[in-house]
Write a protein that holds these residues in place. Structure first.
Motif, PDB file in Angstrom:
ATOM      1  N   THR A 106      -2.309 -28.940   1.476  1.00  0.00           N
ATOM      2  CA  THR A 106      -3.655 -29.730   1.890  1.00  0.00           C
ATOM      3  C   THR A 106      -3.171 -31.143   1.483  1.00  0.00           C
ATOM      4  OG1 THR A 106      -5.042 -27.892   1.842  1.00  0.00           O
ATOM      5  CG2 THR A 106      -6.098 -30.254   1.750  1.00  0.00           C
ATOM      6  N   ASP A 124     -13.617 -27.958   2.918  1.00  0.00           N
ATOM      7  CA  ASP A 124     -13.557 -28.157   4.146  1.00  0.00           C
ATOM      8  C   ASP A 124     -12.331 -28.558   5.024  1.00  0.00           C
ATOM      9  OD1 ASP A 124     -16.445 -27.960   4.063  1.00  0.00           O
ATOM     10  OD2 ASP A 124     -16.959 -30.210   4.149  1.00  0.00           O
ATOM     11  N   ILE A 125     -11.557 -29.382   4.303  1.00  0.00           N
ATOM     12  CA  ILE A 125     -10.497 -29.642   4.756  1.00  0.00           C
ATOM     13  C   ILE A 125      -9.268 -28.330   5.030  1.00  0.00           C
ATOM     14  CG2 ILE A 125      -8.265 -31.052   4.506  1.00  0.00           C
ATOM     15  CD1 ILE A 125      -9.912 -33.086   3.131  1.00  0.00           C
ATOM     16  N   GLU A 126      -9.340 -27.498   3.854  1.00  0.00           N
ATOM     17  CA  GLU A 126      -8.816 -26.373   3.912  1.00  0.00           C
ATOM     18  C   GLU A 126      -8.918 -25.404   5.183  1.00  0.00           C
ATOM     19  OE1 GLU A 126      -9.131 -25.036  -0.059  1.00  0.00           O
ATOM     20  OE2 GLU A 126      -7.841 -26.468  -0.968  1.00  0.00           O
ATOM     21  N   GLN A 127     -10.146 -25.370   5.402  1.00  0.00           N
ATOM     22  CA  GLN A 127     -10.936 -24.440   6.371  1.00  0.00           C
ATOM     23  C   GLN A 127     -10.441 -25.116   7.751  1.00  0.00           C
ATOM     24  OE1 GLN A 127     -12.441 -21.814   6.415  1.00  0.00           O
ATOM     25  NE2 GLN A 127     -12.597 -21.525   8.545  1.00  0.00           N
ATOM     26  N   GLN A 128     -10.352 -26.350   7.813  1.00  0.00           N
ATOM     27  CA  GLN A 128      -9.753 -26.850   9.136  1.00  0.00           C
ATOM     28  C   GLN A 128      -8.103 -26.650   9.517  1.00  0.00           C
ATOM     29  OE1 GLN A 128     -10.789 -31.010   9.442  1.00  0.00           O
ATOM     30  NE2 GLN A 128     -12.744 -30.773   8.616  1.00  0.00           N
ATOM     31  N   ILE A 129      -7.358 -26.851   8.117  1.00  0.00           N
ATOM     32  CA  ILE A 129      -6.086 -26.496   8.178  1.00  0.00           C
ATOM     33  C   ILE A 129      -5.999 -24.981   8.463  1.00  0.00           C
ATOM     34  CG2 ILE A 129      -4.065 -26.217   6.997  1.00  0.00           C
ATOM     35  CD1 ILE A 129      -5.134 -28.743   5.351  1.00  0.00           C
ATOM     36  N   SER A 130      -6.548 -24.291   7.957  1.00  0.00           N
ATOM     37  CA  SER A 130      -6.530 -22.746   8.326  1.00  0.00           C
ATOM     38  C   SER A 130      -6.763 -22.454   9.657  1.00  0.00           C
ATOM     39  CB  SER A 130      -7.602 -21.925   7.358  1.00  0.00           C
ATOM     40  OG  SER A 130      -7.228 -21.856   6.048  1.00  0.00           O
ATOM     41  N   GLU A 131      -7.802 -22.842  10.267  1.00  0.00           N
ATOM     42  CA  GLU A 131      -8.203 -22.870  11.744  1.00  0.00           C
ATOM     43  C   GLU A 131      -7.089 -23.171  12.690  1.00  0.00           C
ATOM     44  OE1 GLU A 131     -11.845 -24.990  12.377  1.00  0.00           O
ATOM     45  OE2 GLU A 131     -13.113 -23.615  11.124  1.00  0.00           O
ATOM     46  N   ILE A 132      -6.360 -24.659  12.298  1.00  0.00           N
ATOM     47  CA  ILE A 132      -5.295 -24.817  13.261  1.00  0.00           C
ATOM     48  C   ILE A 132      -4.231 -23.806  12.869  1.00  0.00           C
ATOM     49  CG2 ILE A 132      -3.406 -26.652  13.396  1.00  0.00           C
ATOM     50  CD1 ILE A 132      -5.900 -28.773  12.235  1.00  0.00           C
ATOM     51  N   LYS A 135      -4.603 -20.847  14.795  1.00  0.00           N
ATOM     52  CA  LYS A 135      -4.612 -21.158  16.532  1.00  0.00           C
ATOM     53  C   LYS A 135      -3.283 -21.129  16.719  1.00  0.00           C
ATOM     54  CE  LYS A 135      -6.164 -24.381  19.687  1.00  0.00           C
ATOM     55  NZ  LYS A 135      -6.745 -25.621  20.075  1.00  0.00           N
ATOM     56  N   TYR A 164      -3.023 -31.706  12.552  1.00  0.00           N
ATOM     57  CA  TYR A 164      -4.289 -32.079  11.782  1.00  0.00           C
ATOM     58  C   TYR A 164      -4.604 -33.449  12.202  1.00  0.00           C
ATOM     59  CZ  TYR A 164      -7.636 -32.851   8.070  1.00  0.00           C
ATOM     60  OH  TYR A 164      -8.751 -33.148   7.591  1.00  0.00           O
TER      61      TYR A 164
END
Length: 522
Positions: A106, A124-132, A135, A164
């Protein structure tokens, strides 16, 4: 009156028009036009010095063009820096990763971003990275430190960093050079997902089989000019190779069947440490015979460098024995090894193999400058040295203005040929070749591989260390897989399975491998 067209032509994702870039004495890009569609994987091919890296460095903001313009999605842009490039949605994954080892995934991904600046909400940032990552199939732990990750996982971080930040165009420079076959398959699956999402991929590679597998379209550069734009379905690896070099080229070299002779090199339970004092070789045992090539397959950093240095006298072993020509030479000096007809093609040709500030002629005589005919007492016989160097230049087809030319100004391929000329001229019984074609274009690569196989036919025992698995498979008689300083298996080359080798390179034990296929190192 013009009738409206029923089909509206899509605006290309990238349009580079009339790009010119000059360096002192070199025209790197000569009025190059490049058009890449949205949602396609477009490959740039060319020999070293063809201009492809310069062209991509212009698109990524490292260089400014002397002439020409760049349009992204139909809009003219001025890209003055990598920061400008990423703001326009263009990002680059370089062959040598730009990551901070002690930072987490991160922290590396958000490093250098203007926002968020003070209030860092890591959850929040880690969650966004996990989603990407989910995907695109880029599985990686956002909390992990970079040093804890494999090379393939680090590459995923570099790609995640760009995604990201909103990149729509990704430039991948030799992305498979440091990956195992399973990691290459994973990367290609990711690229296909990104393509389906409408991302545009610019792919730079020398591996024509990979180019044919992953590309939609291909541009070929030669001597700073664009030679061809072609669809993958309309070409072949052989045609691409010929376009790259401007002549017919053998992609695959026929390897003659030879009966191996006496054992030349025997390593028994060999151990050695790296520069940090940590164990790099952990009980290596193998042998190589006359007229045999033993290829070492493995991802960089698993003991290959230390193995080559122990055999050539550049590094002390901590345990075990080394026999060459039936003589125990454990921890002998480099001079002693040279006297036993051991030649060495190191991975760093300019840092270790050659002396950049010396001439071509002087580099040619580094191993026999004190021999009769080249010197008298402490003085070199200049005329004899020049004659000796000229003979090698002609014999090995080295392109150089003369023997007095500094070797550092030659192309990488000609530097490597000069190094091989010097080592082969010693008539070695054992040759250690480490990444002998790294960084070379397809023509120089074919030439070097042919020289190595000629040595094999002459009865030389060769230890080939290469991260290019295709090269190992093509040149070797047997293949040893090296992982974390240990030999995981030794295969006859004709029975080798690339998937199983790839798994062993990644440290996965393959219980399904038959005893006939793997000969465990005793």
């Amino acid at each position: 009156m013009t009738e409206p067209s029923s089909v509206t032509r899509k605006v290309p994702a990238i349009l580079m028009s009339g790009i010119v870039k000059r360096f002192p004495g070199v025209l790197a890009n000569d009025h190059i036009d490049l058009e890449v569609k949205s949602g396609e994987i477009h490959t740039l091919l060319g020999e070293n010095g063809a201009g492809k890296s310069t062209l991509m460095n212009i698109l990524s903001g490292l260089y400014a063009p002397d002439e020409g313009e760049i349009l992204l999605q139909g809009k003219r842009v001025d890209i003055h820096s990598p920061r400008d490039a990423i703001q326009y949605g263009v990002g680059t994954v370089y062959q040598h990763f730009m990551l901070v080892d002690t930072f987490t995934v991160t922290e590396n991904i958000i490093l250098g971003m203007s926002t968020p600046r003070f209030n860092l909400r890591f959850n929040d940032i880690e969650q966004q990275i996990s989603e990407i990552s989910q995907k695109y199939g880029l599985q990686v732990d956002p909390k992990a430190k970079i040093w804890q990750l494999s090379v393939g996982e680090q590459q995923r971080v570099e790609i995640l960093k760009l995604l990201y930040r909103g990149a729509e165009v990704l430039i991948l420079d030799e992305p498979t050079a440091v990956l195992t076959p399973p990691e290459v398959a994973d990367l290609f699956a990711t690229l296909r997902r990104m393509k389906e999402e409408g991302k545009t991929i610019l792919f730079i590679s020398h591996k024509l089989d990979e180019v044919m597998e992953i590309s939609d379209s291909i541009s070929v550069l030669r001597d700073g000019r664009k030679i061809a734009d072609i669809k993958k379905t309309d070409t072949s690896p052989h045609d691409l190779a010929c376009m790259m070099v401007g002549r017919d080229v053998l992609i695959r070299i026929d390897k003659k069947k030879i009966s191996a002779g006496e054992i030349i090199l025997e390593a028994r339970n060999l151990c050695a440490n790296n520069e940090k004092g940590l164990a790099a070789l952990k009980g290596i045992t193998f042998d190589i015979r006359e007229g045999e090539v033993l290829g070492i397959a493995g991802v960089a950093g698993n003991g290959q460098r230390e193995l080559a240095e122990v055999i050539t006298g550049l590094r002390q072993s901590t345990k075990g024995s080394l026999f060459i020509n039936n003589k125990e030479l454990t921890n002998s000096s480099p001079k002693k090894m040279i006297g036993e007809k051991v030649s060495h093609i190191p991975e760093d040709r300019l840092g270790v193999g050659l002396i950049p500030s010396l001439s071509v002629g002087d580099n040619m005589i580094l191993k026999n400058y004190d021999s009769q005919g080249l010197s008298r007492g402490p003085f070199l016989l200049a005329k004899n040295v020049q004659q000796f160097a000229c003979q090698l230049i002609e014999r090995f087809g080295i392109s150089t203005p003369g023997t007095h030319t500094l070797i550092r100004v030659l192309s990488g391929g000609n530097q490597q040929k000069a190094l091989l000329a010097r080592e082969i001229n010693t008539e070695p019984k054992l040759m250690i070749a480490v990444h002998p074609t790294r960084g070379l274009d397809i023509g120089a690569t074919a030439n070097v591989r042919e020289l190595l196989l000629n040595q094999r036919e002459n009865g030389t025992a060769l230890l080939l260390i290469s991260e290019d698995l295709d090269e190992v498979l093509q040149l070797s008689d047997r293949i040893a897989v090296l992982y974390e300083g240990e030999i995981k298996g030794i295969f006859p080359a004709e029975e080798a399975d690339i998937e199983q080798i790839g798994m062993l390179m990644a440290g996965v034990n393959c219980n399904s491998l038959s005893e006939k296929t793997i000969v465990e190192a005793a």
